[in-house]
Design a protein around this motif. Structure first.
Motif, PDB file in Angstrom:
ATOM      1  N   ASP A 621       0.849  -1.182   0.000  1.00 13.29           N
ATOM      2  CA  ASP A 621       0.000   0.000   0.000  1.00 13.29           C
ATOM      3  C   ASP A 621       0.893   1.243   0.000  1.00 13.29           C
ATOM      4  OD1 ASP A 621       0.887   0.380   2.648  1.00 13.29           O
ATOM      5  OD2 ASP A 621      -0.836  -0.661   3.479  1.00 13.29           O
ATOM      6  N   LEU A 622       0.253   2.389  -0.147  1.00  9.43           N
ATOM      7  CA  LEU A 622       1.047   3.617  -0.276  1.00  9.43           C
ATOM      8  C   LEU A 622       1.511   4.150   1.073  1.00  9.43           C
ATOM      9  CD1 LEU A 622      -0.875   5.351  -3.186  1.00  9.43           C
ATOM     10  CD2 LEU A 622       1.371   4.252  -3.267  1.00  9.43           C
ATOM     11  N   ALA A 623       1.105   3.495   2.159  1.00 12.55           N
ATOM     12  CA  ALA A 623       1.676   3.835   3.461  1.00 12.55           C
ATOM     13  C   ALA A 623       3.036   3.161   3.643  1.00 12.55           C
ATOM     14  CB  ALA A 623       0.728   3.421   4.586  1.00 12.55           C
ATOM     15  N   TYR A 625       4.832   1.499   0.801  1.00 18.99           N
ATOM     16  CA  TYR A 625       5.670   1.728  -0.369  1.00 18.99           C
ATOM     17  C   TYR A 625       5.825   3.242  -0.493  1.00 18.99           C
ATOM     18  CZ  TYR A 625       7.719   1.565  -4.979  1.00 18.99           C
ATOM     19  OH  TYR A 625       8.586   1.716  -6.032  1.00 18.99           O
TER      20      TYR A 625
ATOM     21  N   ARG B 234      10.819   8.627   4.826  1.00 20.37           N
ATOM     22  CA  ARG B 234      10.626   9.830   4.015  1.00 20.37           C
ATOM     23  C   ARG B 234      10.260  10.963   4.950  1.00 20.37           C
ATOM     24  NH1 ARG B 234       5.176   7.936   0.649  1.00 20.37           N
ATOM     25  NH2 ARG B 234       4.043   7.267   2.492  1.00 20.37           N
ATOM     26  N   TYR B 237       4.707  11.616   6.492  1.00 20.91           N
ATOM     27  CA  TYR B 237       3.814  10.497   6.222  1.00 20.91           C
ATOM     28  C   TYR B 237       4.570   9.166   6.153  1.00 20.91           C
ATOM     29  CZ  TYR B 237      -0.018   7.813   4.187  1.00 20.91           C
ATOM     30  OH  TYR B 237      -0.980   6.867   3.956  1.00 20.91           O
ATOM     31  N   ALA B 238       5.307   8.895   7.209  1.00 19.63           N
ATOM     32  CA  ALA B 238       5.941   7.586   7.335  1.00 19.63           C
ATOM     33  C   ALA B 238       6.028   7.273   8.817  1.00 19.63           C
ATOM     34  CB  ALA B 238       7.332   7.583   6.713  1.00 19.63           C
ATOM     35  N   PHE B 239       5.851   6.017   9.157  1.00 22.71           N
ATOM     36  CA  PHE B 239       5.985   5.618  10.553  1.00 22.71           C
ATOM     37  C   PHE B 239       7.450   5.657  10.952  1.00 22.71           C
ATOM     38  CE2 PHE B 239       1.911   3.986   9.239  1.00 22.71           C
ATOM     39  CZ  PHE B 239       1.121   4.452  10.271  1.00 22.71           C
TER      40      PHE B 239
END
Lengths: 699, 334
Positions: A621-623, A625, B234, B237-239
């Protein structure tokens, strides 16, 4: 000439897209339209021994469940990835083994979850290594390039070179992940099939459907009015096309198949992982004596697709002795396919990283090293270039970037916890062009209608083709109307290989120029239906050129590497391109910047992991990838030279959709080395890898 | 499709009784995680009790200086609140480090605490996961686990808790307020989430039917400083690959208070008690920071592909400790 070409014309459908009124393939609501959801295989290799659809069929709203036992029989297609629900074989995990059709998307999804599939699973092998026993040298790599080319004595010349680089790089699997998933809405009417799809070329979709369903092409209409990106993954028909047509046939209803995001990595192609070994041998002046680029990659069990990553090494540098070879292993993996600049993107990452390593080895400026190896003719073929301005791109880029006076020493620029560095890379992409037809019609109201089955996949093709037409007609841009995106229009090739504008534009130019000639000889008012001229560039656009035709470019990057975390941030990314005549300054800049952004993702954030135990790609998913977000892209600039080349097409243009990604990853990787002194040879350069490298060097 | 009941609760009592009267109920906040999990089939609630209309949407200062954050305060409002920004910068920074602007506008404080791991095996019904389906096994342990736990994991589960906010709350000695069938209670944020042990399906100490009504932060006494830092793949918006929240007060040139918590290293925000003990009373030197953090991370048990998390967490903690003390010392000098 009215000067439309080159102007920064706004894209014609921009307002519709921003306002949400542009219709995409899932948005063709006809009465009774049903939705479908696929059931992917949960084993990586084996056979389906049974599909229990009873629970799904009992669920409210579920209309039918298609499986290999009841789906319509299809004729054997050219593309084995379209042999859907025809037999029990499972060639890879994620392969579709059933399709649930229901009144609503939610019912279809719930139905798919209720389908029980039994398998006879076999051991699978999904792990690519350079020494994999199944590795072989194919005949051709993608694009019809010979897998192996050799000139002179590369091994001997390497062995006797004063300066040598012998290194290995790895590029992971990558996914196209366009914003709009692969989607088709199909309906049958009186034995005719109408399909709205998200594709880079509806002609190929129609041809595939005609073959699969045994229908004459005249009874099939395929449209792709708006396409939310493709990046190569929509260059060929995908399972949604076949499944939607099957489901509509079986239910007698219009059916939409919008592939779920999580299914995409397995069924719409991916950039195959590539393992590179580069050997560069040079004299003390930096002149290459030997260039060896060996690539190992994977393909699936059902389709041989070989990423042509060693091909750019046949174009770039003068080396009297060379070997470029592709090896491939067929594994139990999804079928790889085209992804933006197949071959060039991973191949130039490796070659341009190795050139940087050679510059370091020689103590030579990396821009100068490239200039020193500029060939007079295309190295592998011996053909003269139609135009080649790589050196000018490097010099102009260096000037704009402020490269002069760069301290070559790695790992010496510190700002607090940050290490700073700059890097450069060359870029190249071939000029491709194909035959096309188009019509141009002069209407009594003074407007002109150009019709061509081009596809605007978000590039601005409509707008650019109207510009080409307006100039050929000698009329203002706003008087030219254009229709694209349907097989009802004059046939034209797909949007792929950065060839669309050249191929379509050629036919549009010919039709419009022909019409202008007709009008010049026409007296009195136009007939009610207007005057039309049709053009067909067959024989011209596909004639063999005696020239080697490529676009070139140079990329410069400035990075800051955080020694605390290993995070890399790109402060500046600058590209300069020599790509023939630029037809629309606004949409061209978008193409270059978009390609560079995708290259930044390839360098730093995008990576897909093959799970050896389960045989699938983990990031689905885009979260997970990670395509770059705005915060990853600080300063990005695209410039171009005014390159004139009369050996291309009537517009003098080269393709620009892909060259922006080529070389960007190498420029960033080279900058990371310059910043840190650490040479990382596996993408992406995520904090775990960078920090580990920093710790090895700095502690 | 799978049908479920939807109840919009007007009061806490309504919410808890609606929950109690329906088996398989779930409270619904911003829905930014729960709805995704429903689409994936990981969650299949029989009823959703929408609690977003409850009057728990304010941040208020309590007598004595403590701060109560209502469970329905949206993440973006929490991060922007002046009292949070000025007194508890680690919390504001942590919230802003998570998700995206759109998600923060929707996500609630309570929901953020109760979000579930993003372990890919947990989210994929076709693979084993002891958290999702107890007894089915763990796909990640021998699979793809670069993002997984290095501390406190078990043979049953190596997942990490994804929240940034909870890490700051843990370091800040926050308490989670709950109301349930047996009345109201509060639990220290540091104890709210569990280690997986042999019951990884249980993320928290919450009891059946309990609703998170708010979070209380103790008064930020004079000289207390805090900061949050996160490393990620990144820029947004990345954990977290690893993160740290540090709360610090210097007294007479030595460390008088230290709160230290790590994110993305364990099944819960990892309160670094051993490091805190070592820091207390120590002079704020880099050597002292490194020593303290190393004591804590000595317990780490990295897996095949996530050993990088240990030096990453160490660097983050030492960096934030150094920056906070530098700022405090500079501030005192001025």
């Amino acid at each position: 000439m009215t000067g439309s070409v080159g102007a920064p014309a706004e894209r014609r459908e921009g307002r519709e897209k921003v306002g949400g009124t542009a219709r995409y393939a899932a948005e063709f609501h006809s009465p009774g339209r049903a939705q479908a959801w696929p059931v992917p295989s949960t084993v990586a290799r084996g056979r389906v021994t049974g599909v229990d659809t009873a629970a799904a069929l009992e669920m409210p709203g579920v209309l039918t469940v298609l499986t290999h036992e009841n789906a319509p029989r299809l004729a054997e297609p050219d593309d084995p990835t379209l042999v859907l629900l025809q037999d029990a074989r499972v060639p890879h995990r994620g392969w579709f083994v059933a399709l649930v059709v229901a009144e609503t998307l939610e019912a279809a999804r719930a139905g798919a979850a209720a389908v029980r599939v039994a398998y006879d699973a076999e051991e699978h092998d999904v792990t690519l290594t350079a020494s994999h026993p199944g590795v072989y040298v194919p005949e051709d790599a993608n694009g019809g390039h010979p897998a192996l080319r050799e000139q002179g004595d590369p091994d001997g010349a390497f062995g006797s070179s004063a300066a040598r680089v012998d290194v290995a790089y790895r590029v992971p699997p990558l996914h196209n992940h366009p914003m709009e998933p692969h989607t088709s809405t199909a309906r049958w009417e009186d034995g005719r099939l109408i399909l709205h799809t998200s594709s880079q070329g509806t002609g190929a979709v129609r041809a595939a459907l005609a073959g699969l369903f045994g229908l004459p092409e005249e009874r099939i209409v395929v449209t792709a009015e708006h396409v939310g990106g493709g990046f190569g993954s929509k260059g060929t028909p995908r399972p949604d096309v076949v499944l939607a047509a099957m489901a509509a046939h079986e239910t007698g209803r219009p059916v939409t198949v919008a592939l779920p995001r999580r299914c995409l990595p397995a069924v719409v192609g991916h950039r195959a992982p590539t393992l590179h070994r580069l050997r560069l041998g040079a004299d003390t002046d930096g002149r290459l004596a030997s260039l060896v680029h060996e690539v190992t990659t994977h393909t699936s069990r059902i389709k041989e697709f070989v990423e042509q990553a060693a091909v750019p090494a046949r174009v770039m540098y003068a080396a009297p002795n060379s070997r470029t070879v592709h090896r491939v292993a067929a594994l139990d993996v999804p079928s790889p396919s085209w992804m933006r600049a197949p071959g060039e993107a991973p191949g130039m990452y490796a070659l341009e990283s190795a050139m940087d390593e050679l510059a370091t080895e020689l103590g030579m400026d990396p821009v100068e090293l490239r200039i020193r190896n500029e060939p007079g003719v295309e190295p592998d073929s011996g053909r003269p270039f139609s135009s080649r301005h790589l050196v000018e791109c490097l010099r102009e880029g260096a000037r704009r970037f402020g490269w002069a006076g760069r301290d070559p020493r790695p790992g010496v620029r510190r700002e607090g916890p940050l290490l700073l560095g700059t890097g450069v890379s060359a870029a190249t992409y071939p000029v491709m062009v194909g035959p096309s037809t188009a019509t141009a019609r002069a209407l009594p109201d003074g407007s002109f209608l150009v019709r061509i089955n081009a596809t605007d996949i978000g590039t601005g093709a409509r707008t650019v083709l109207a510009q080409v037409g307006a100039d050929a007609l000698g009329v203002p841009l706003e008087r030219v109307l254009i229709e694209v995106g349907s097989t009802e229009l004059p046939s034209a090739p797909l949007a792929g290989g950065s060839s669309g504008t050249a191929s379509w534009g050629w036919a549009v130019h010919e039709a419009c120029a022909g019409l202008a000639g007709r009008l010049a000889g026409h007296a009195g008012p136009l007939p009610a239906q207007g005057l039309e001229v049709r053009a067909d560039t067959t024989g011209a656009a596909d004639s063999e050129s005696e020239f080697a035709r490529h676009a070139f470019g140079a990329h410069f990057a400035e990075v800051a590497v955080d020694t605390v975390t290993g995070e890399v941030r790109v402060g500046r990314l600058l590209g300069v391109y020599a790509a023939g005549r630029i037809l629309n300054a606004r949409t061209a800049r978008s193409q270059f910047v978009g390609g560079m952004t995708m290259g930044l993702g390839m360098a730093l954030t995008e990576g897909s992991t093959m799970d050896a135990a389960f045989g699938d790609f983990t990031e689905s998913d885009l979260a997970s990838y990670h395509v770059p977000v705005h915060a990853d892209v600080a300063g990005i600039e695209a410039h171009w030279l005014d390159e004139e080349d009369s050996r291309l097409n009537p517009m003098g243009s080269k393709g620009i959709g892909e060259i922006g990604i080529v070389g960007t990853a190498a420029a960033i990787g080279n900058a990371v080395h310059h910043a840190t002194g650490v040479r990382l040879r596996e993408l992406p350069l995520t904090p775990d890898r960078v920090l580990t490298g920093l710790l090895d060097r700095w502690t | 499709m799978k049908e479920f009941a939807y109840v919009r609760a007007g009061s806490v009592e309504e919410a808890t009784s609606a929950y109690a009267s329906r088996t398989g109920a779930r409270y619904l906040g911003g829905g930014t995680n729960l709805v995704d999990l429903m689409k994936l089939g990981v969650e299949a609630p029989a009823a959703l009790i929408d609690v977003t209309r409850l009057p728990l949407d304010s941040v208020e200062e309590l007598p004595g200086g403590a701060l109560r954050i209502g469970a329905m305060v949206r993440n973006s409002d929490l991060a922007a609140h002046p009292l949070v920004r000025h007194r508890y910068p680690a919390l504001s920074q942590a919230v802003l480090a998570g998700a995206s602007g759109q998600l923060r506008n929707a996500a609630t404080t309570g929901g953020n605490l109760l979000q579930r791991t993003r372990c890919p095996y947990f989210q994929d019904l076709s693979k084993p996961c002891n958290k999702r389906e107890p007894g089915s096994g763990c796909g990640a342990r021998d699979g793809v686990h670069r993002d997984h736990a290095v501390l406190g994991h078990s043979a049953h589960c190596i997942a990490t808790h994804p929240s940034d906010m909870a890490v700051a709350l843990t370091a800040l000695d926050g308490r989670v307020e709950l109301v349930g069938p047996e009345g109201a209670r509060s639990v220290a944020a540091a104890d709210f989430h569990r280690l997986p042990g042999d019951r990884p399906e249980q993320d928290t100490e919450i009891r059946p039917g309990e609703l998170v009504t708010g979070v209380v932060l103790p008064a930020a006494t004079a000289g207390l400083s805090s900061a949050y830092r996160k490393a990620r793949d990144r820029a947004s918006y990345a954990f977290a690959l690893a993160s740290v929240a540090v709360v610090l007060r210097l007294e007479d040139g030595v460390i008088g208070h230290a709160g230290l918590a790590f994110g993305a290293l364990a099944h819960r925000p990892w309160r670094a008690r051993r490091a805190e003990e070592a820091l207390l009373g120590a002079a704020p030197t880099r050597a002292a920071f490194e020593h303290a953090v190393d004591l804590e991370l000595a317990a780490a048990q990295p897996l095949r592909d996530n050993a990088y998390k240990v030096p990453l967490a160490r660097n983050l903690a030492v960096d934030v400790l150094s920056r906070l003390t530098d700022a405090a010392l500079t501030g005192r000098a001025s």
